[in-house]
Scaffold this motif. Structure first.
Motif: not given
Length: 353
Positions: A198, A241, A251
């Motif tokens: 992320c 994503l 992400i």
């Protein structure tokens, strides 16, 4: 494509059973106002949630989020209804903006967070510690990425990295340039298939450029920094994503200027491990490191063994976390009281019938 390509790793396997009779299993790749895109190894589906799932949810956190594994049924070629959100092995969350006492989910089932700051205008050690505390509250491994290194000399980049290591230990730091691609080879070597990554950071630090370069395609829109304010313009407006060509799942998230602590107190202690180690030698086990006698933390602060800024940021985050926790407790007590009131009113109505 396989489930591993979608991030179905050992951590997910421990919690998630794929045996759902008559149901499909997929991963939420886009979320937008309770409408979702779900990806499976074979297809992408547009999905909504069932009314039962919506009304049984006690908070927004109980609804699907980007990164979630879900079960769903298909009623058209690419249209679906989400039946169940499967257990999460990690939840990256912050205090909801303008809703103190509520949590906002950033992403779920994340293994590693790329915390991104630009060395030219955005770099801030206190903010880095805040991001790391949020990651550690969910046992997500933080990795620091310093962007725009082409805008300053190597000597300044080295000085910034040294300042990070002085205050933050056991966190990898990767200096990169989205223009010259310096540092990308080293960063890509850390990405492995099956893991979910992320990107976190303020607007304008180069998150979308990083994602584009890792994807090897100009997928995400990129805007320039405002010259008048030196603040980033929002380019990513929702969480998404994406599957990386080298393996792994990425992400991307919108820029966050407000980043309230929503984790527990232990996550802050794990972030400030220098203070935690010093605290072992304090006279009192419940030492607050503010005024107690024989406090090893205060002694290190006085002797110069502990940085004043580190100490101040530690207490700032502790106070914020304590206030958030008390607010959550107050809300739960209020909801419980209201629940009892509604139940009593309903019972009285039933008696009159």
């Amino acid at each position: 494509m396989t489930l591993k390509d979608l991030g179905f790793n050992k951590s997910a396997q421990k919690l998630i059973s794929l045996e759902r009779e008559g149901m499909k299993v997929g991963r939420v790749i886009v979320e937008h106002k309770e409408r979702y895109l779900i990806q499976t190894p074979e297809n992408i589906y547009q999905a909504e949630i069932t009314g039962k799932l919506r009304y049984s949810a006690e908070s927004r956190a109980d609804l699907p989020a980007v990164g979630d594994w879900v079960t769903f049924s298909v009623f058209d070629d690419n249209a679906a209804i989400i039946i169940e959100v499967m257990p999460r092995y990690s939840t990256l969350e912050r205090q909801a903006v303008n809703k103190f006492g509520e949590k906002q989910i950033i992403a779920t089932n994340v293994d590693i967070a790329f915390i991104m700051q630009a060395v030219d205008h955005d770099f801030n050690l206190n903010r880095l510690e805040r991001y790391i505390a949020i990651c550690k509250s969910s046992y997500i491994r933080p990795v620091i990425i310093l962007s725009k290194t082409d805008l300053i000399g190597q000597e300044k980049v080295t000085a910034i990295i040294e300042s990070i290591h002085k205050r933050i230990s056991n966190v990898s730091v990767y200096p990169i340039s989205n223009e010259t691609y310096t540092g990308y080879e080293e960063l890509k070597e850390t990405i492995t298939a099956g893991n979910t990554y992320c990107i976190l950071g303020s607007s304008g630090v180069g998150k979308s450029s990083l994602a584009n370069n890792l994807l090897n395609v100009p997928k995400l829109k990129v805007n320039a920094i405002s010259n008048s304010t030196s603040k980033g313009k929002h380019t990513t407006t929702h969480r998404e994503l994406m599957i990386l060509p080298e393996g792994g799942v990425l992400i991307d998230t919108p820029g966050m200027r407000e980043l309230g602590i929503a984790g527990d107190s232990d996550s802050i202690d794990r972030t400030f491990d220098q203070i935690s180690i010093l605290a072992r030698n304090c006279k009192f086990k419940d030492c607050t490191h503010t005024e107690e006698p024989d406090c090893a933390v205060l002694e290190a602060l006085e002797s110069g063994g502990l940085d004043q800024s580190t100490y101040e940021n530690y207490h700032k985050l502790k106070r914020e976390q304590a206030h958030f926790s008390s607010t959550v407790a107050e809300r739960r007590a209020k909801d419980k009281k209201l629940g009892k009131l509604y139940k009593r009113i309903k019972e009285e109505k039933d008696k009159r019938r």
